[in-house]
Write a protein that holds these residues in place. Structure first.
Motif, mmCIF file in Angstrom:
data_model
loop_
_atom_site.group_PDB
_atom_site.id
_atom_site.type_symbol
_atom_site.label_atom_id
_atom_site.label_comp_id
_atom_site.label_asym_id
_atom_site.label_seq_id
_atom_site.Cartn_x
_atom_site.Cartn_y
_atom_site.Cartn_z
ATOM 1 N N GLY A 1 0.772 -1.238 0.000
ATOM 2 C CA GLY A 1 0.000 0.000 0.000
ATOM 3 C C GLY A 1 0.798 1.279 0.000
ATOM 4 N N ARG A 2 2.099 1.190 -0.051
ATOM 5 C CA ARG A 2 2.910 2.403 0.013
ATOM 6 C C ARG A 2 2.759 3.283 -1.225
ATOM 7 N NH1 ARG A 2 5.219 -1.066 3.506
ATOM 8 N NH2 ARG A 2 6.553 -0.283 5.165
ATOM 9 N N LEU A 3 2.545 2.681 -2.376
ATOM 10 C CA LEU A 3 2.371 3.477 -3.589
ATOM 11 C C LEU A 3 1.079 4.277 -3.523
ATOM 12 C CD1 LEU A 3 3.475 0.977 -6.387
ATOM 13 C CD2 LEU A 3 4.855 2.679 -5.204
ATOM 14 N N SER A 4 -0.009 3.641 -3.105
ATOM 15 C CA SER A 4 -1.285 4.347 -3.048
ATOM 16 C C SER A 4 -1.259 5.450 -1.999
ATOM 17 C CB SER A 4 -2.422 3.362 -2.755
ATOM 18 O OG SER A 4 -2.176 2.627 -1.573
ATOM 19 N N ILE A 5 -0.542 5.239 -0.904
ATOM 20 C CA ILE A 5 -0.393 6.300 0.101
ATOM 21 C C ILE A 5 0.320 7.500 -0.508
ATOM 22 C CG2 ILE A 5 0.775 6.927 2.249
ATOM 23 C CD1 ILE A 5 0.261 4.094 3.233
ATOM 24 N N THR A 6 1.381 7.217 -1.279
ATOM 25 C CA THR A 6 2.118 8.301 -1.935
ATOM 26 C C THR A 6 1.243 9.021 -2.952
ATOM 27 O OG1 THR A 6 4.181 7.071 -1.669
ATOM 28 C CG2 THR A 6 4.174 8.868 -3.269
ATOM 29 N N VAL A 7 0.395 8.266 -3.671
ATOM 30 C CA VAL A 7 -0.506 8.884 -4.641
ATOM 31 C C VAL A 7 -1.469 9.838 -3.952
ATOM 32 C CG1 VAL A 7 -2.410 8.402 -6.238
ATOM 33 C CG2 VAL A 7 -0.327 7.013 -6.325
ATOM 34 N N ARG A 8 -2.033 9.421 -2.821
ATOM 35 C CA ARG A 8 -2.930 10.312 -2.082
ATOM 36 C C ARG A 8 -2.188 11.545 -1.589
ATOM 37 N NH1 ARG A 8 -4.786 5.287 0.014
ATOM 38 N NH2 ARG A 8 -3.701 5.598 1.998
ATOM 39 N N TYR A 9 -0.963 11.361 -1.134
ATOM 40 C CA TYR A 9 -0.137 12.495 -0.696
ATOM 41 C C TYR A 9 0.117 13.434 -1.867
ATOM 42 C CZ TYR A 9 3.678 14.830 1.848
ATOM 43 O OH TYR A 9 4.483 15.750 2.479
ATOM 44 N N PHE A 10 0.447 12.859 -3.025
ATOM 45 C CA PHE A 10 0.747 13.636 -4.222
ATOM 46 C C PHE A 10 -0.459 14.475 -4.657
ATOM 47 C CE2 PHE A 10 0.892 13.524 -9.011
ATOM 48 C CZ PHE A 10 1.850 14.516 -9.152
ATOM 49 N N LYS A 11 -1.642 13.865 -4.624
ATOM 50 C CA LYS A 11 -2.841 14.576 -5.063
ATOM 51 C C LYS A 11 -3.364 15.553 -4.017
ATOM 52 C CE LYS A 11 -4.613 11.216 -8.388
ATOM 53 N NZ LYS A 11 -5.777 10.389 -8.794
ATOM 54 N N GLY A 12 -3.324 15.142 -2.749
ATOM 55 C CA GLY A 12 -3.918 15.967 -1.707
ATOM 56 C C GLY A 12 -3.034 17.077 -1.197
ATOM 57 N N ILE A 13 -1.727 16.828 -1.108
ATOM 58 C CA ILE A 13 -0.819 17.808 -0.511
ATOM 59 C C ILE A 13 0.018 18.520 -1.572
ATOM 60 C CG2 ILE A 13 1.114 18.103 1.100
ATOM 61 C CD1 ILE A 13 -0.025 15.860 2.744
ATOM 62 N N CYS A 14 0.499 17.766 -2.562
ATOM 63 C CA CYS A 14 1.327 18.374 -3.613
ATOM 64 C C CYS A 14 0.492 18.976 -4.735
ATOM 65 C CB CYS A 14 2.287 17.339 -4.199
ATOM 66 S SG CYS A 14 3.404 16.611 -3.001
ATOM 67 N N LYS A 15 -0.823 18.767 -4.694
ATOM 68 C CA LYS A 15 -1.741 19.311 -5.700
ATOM 69 C C LYS A 15 -1.368 18.876 -7.109
ATOM 70 C CE LYS A 15 -3.611 21.496 -2.264
ATOM 71 N NZ LYS A 15 -4.833 20.934 -1.650
ATOM 72 N N GLU A 16 -0.954 17.607 -7.232
ATOM 73 C CA GLU A 16 -0.621 16.988 -8.518
ATOM 74 C C GLU A 16 0.508 17.707 -9.244
ATOM 75 O OE1 GLU A 16 -3.893 16.009 -11.000
ATOM 76 O OE2 GLU A 16 -5.080 15.138 -9.401
ATOM 77 N N MET A 17 1.422 18.263 -8.488
ATOM 78 C CA MET A 17 2.619 18.877 -9.066
ATOM 79 C C MET A 17 3.844 18.350 -8.324
ATOM 80 S SD MET A 17 1.508 22.875 -9.602
ATOM 81 C CE MET A 17 3.132 23.231 -10.269
ATOM 82 N N VAL A 18 4.899 18.022 -9.080
ATOM 83 C CA VAL A 18 6.144 17.604 -8.439
ATOM 84 C C VAL A 18 6.787 18.847 -7.839
ATOM 85 C CG1 VAL A 18 8.421 16.603 -8.786
ATOM 86 C CG2 VAL A 18 6.465 15.684 -10.027
ATOM 87 N N PRO A 19 6.903 18.924 -6.522
ATOM 88 C CA PRO A 19 7.376 20.164 -5.891
ATOM 89 C C PRO A 19 8.889 20.348 -6.012
ATOM 90 C CG PRO A 19 6.981 18.486 -4.236
ATOM 91 C CD PRO A 19 6.558 17.888 -5.536
ATOM 92 N N LEU A 20 9.308 21.578 -6.177
ATOM 93 C CA LEU A 20 10.736 21.885 -6.157
ATOM 94 C C LEU A 20 11.245 21.940 -4.726
ATOM 95 C CD1 LEU A 20 11.066 24.660 -8.910
ATOM 96 C CD2 LEU A 20 11.683 22.247 -9.087
ATOM 97 N N PHE A 21 10.414 22.452 -3.830
ATOM 98 C CA PHE A 21 10.754 22.568 -2.414
ATOM 99 C C PHE A 21 9.688 21.841 -1.594
ATOM 100 C CE2 PHE A 21 12.497 26.349 -4.484
ATOM 101 C CZ PHE A 21 13.818 26.281 -4.073
#
Length: 399
Positions: A273-293
């Motif tokens: 389940g680690r990939l799906s957790i990262t996906v939720r983090y990516f969508k919910g916190i990173c707003k579907e953008m790879v952050p520079l910082f």
């Protein structure tokens, strides 16, 4: 006792005191039987940081005086990198890189074998303390995805801490042991198996066993393997192992974020389940953008089915938690360490870092001294010369 000898002993005392306080503080943060002393644990780490600062200043001052001609080529990049990690630590509260870098710089002046022998015994003591301390109130943790059996965590918040601590003990033993007997491999493996049966930490257990098995067979035919490992393909894979796994892990996460498929779901099941957790983090916190910082953490965690901001995989944590720039700095440093370790024929160090690289697909172990004591060698490896020899190579083992 001469003045220089007294100065050296004082430095050693301060270094070991700082390292001990830091490791104990970090260890206690992963336990549950003393939650009410959280401020005490933070105080231990604060004391460790203050002592570390003194050691860093002393080490930099001595290196600059003794290597004036090589200051620009050797020390200037390290100073810039240390300054960058310090900025991250102060402004964004991302401390792991700065802590690892600082302790590694200070370890230049320390006898490496004594250091790893001390760390090994300290980690064994801490591991035993965590297990014995939780005997009366053993916690059970059920893995939600991938394995439903009950895992015992004793005094630890999560069972994986026991297995990864033992992997650190094995890593220290691999680094300092010139002779690798079959009895040593069997005994260390038996402990790893027992901890796995109790805690069920799959990735750390597999990496620990691979480290022991490869360590044993490599030591018994080191010259032949040393020549083979210099083959172009093998050397490339080893030098870029962290970057390759970083791309694979985060590529899977990004693929899963934009395309849901049965194949990716099976891969996610394999990763518990680690990939799906990262996906939720990516969508919910990173707003579907790879952050520079590092991203701002102003989001409702429950809305995205997240219990915390912490990502288990070290590679996901670097990219989606700390940002692309921080990730590039870490990967460049790790690549150069691997390259330099191979040049120095430090195959034990190479094996330890390869095991850490694979384990970091599942756990945040790259930049934790508690989980990756090999990181203390990164700066000594980079600046090793006649003035600052690494003092890990045996006459016929790795030299």
């Amino acid at each position: 006792m001469g003045y220089s000898n007294l100065k050296s002993r004082l430095y050693d005392f301060l270094y070991y005191l700082s390292l001990t306080l830091y490791l104990i503080g970090r260890f206690c943060e992963y336990t549950i039987w003393a939650e009410e002393y959280g401020n005490v644990f933070s105080g231990l780490k604060d004391c460790a940081y203050l002592i570390l600062l003194v050691c860093v200043i002393v080490t930099f001052f001595e290196i600059m005086l003794s290597q004036r001609s090589r200051l620009r080529t050797r020390m200037l990049p390290l100073i810039i990198l240390e300054a960058a990690f310090l900025i991250y630590a102060l402004r964004i509260d991302v401390r792991a890189g700065f802590v690892c870098m600082s302790y590694s710089i200070c370890s230049i002046k320390i006898d490496k074998k004594k250091m790893y022998r001390y760390i090994m015994f300290l980690l064994v003591f801490l591991l035993a303390t965590g297990i014995v301390g939780g005997m009366e109130n053993i916690r059970t943790v059920n893995r939600m995805i991938g394995n439903t059996r009950t895992r015992l965590s004793f005094a630890f918040v999560h069972p994986y801490t026991m297995q990864v601590l033992w992997m650190s003990v094995v890593s220290c033993g691999i680094i300092i042991n010139e002779k690798f007997r079959i009895s040593y491999m069997i005994n260390m493996s038996l402990v790893a198996i027992m901890l796995h049966l109790v805690g069920g930490t799959r990735s750390a257990f597999i990496c620990t066993e691979l480290l022991l098995v490869f360590g044993y067979f490599f030591r018994h035919d080191r010259r032949k393997h040393g020549r083979r490992i210099h083959m172009r393909g093998s050397a490339f894979a080893l030098r870029h192992i962290f970057t390759i796994l970083f791309v694979i892990n985060n590529g899977l996460c990004l693929s899963m974020a934009f395309k849901d498929s049965p194949w990716l779901q099976r891969v996610d099941y394999l990763f518990t389940g680690r990939l799906s957790i990262t996906v939720r983090y990516f969508k919910g916190i990173c707003k579907e953008m790879v952050p520079l910082f590092p991203v701002s953490k102003d989001v409702n965690l429950r809305e995205w089915a997240l219990g915390s901001y912490v990502l288990d995989s070290a590679y996901s944590q670097l990219l989606f938690g700390y940002g692309l720039i921080y990730s590039i700095m870490i990967l460049c440093l790790l690549h150069r360490i691997m390259e330099r370790a191979m040049e120095l024929h430090l195959w034990s160090v190479v094996m330890v870092f390869v095991a850490i690289a694979f384990n970091s697909m599942m756990e945040p172990t790259i930049l934790s001294i508690l989980y990756n004591p090999g990181i203390l060698l990164c700066i000594p490896i980079l600046i090793a010369n006649n003035k600052y020899p690494l003092a890990l190579k045996a006459k016929t083992v790795e030299g």
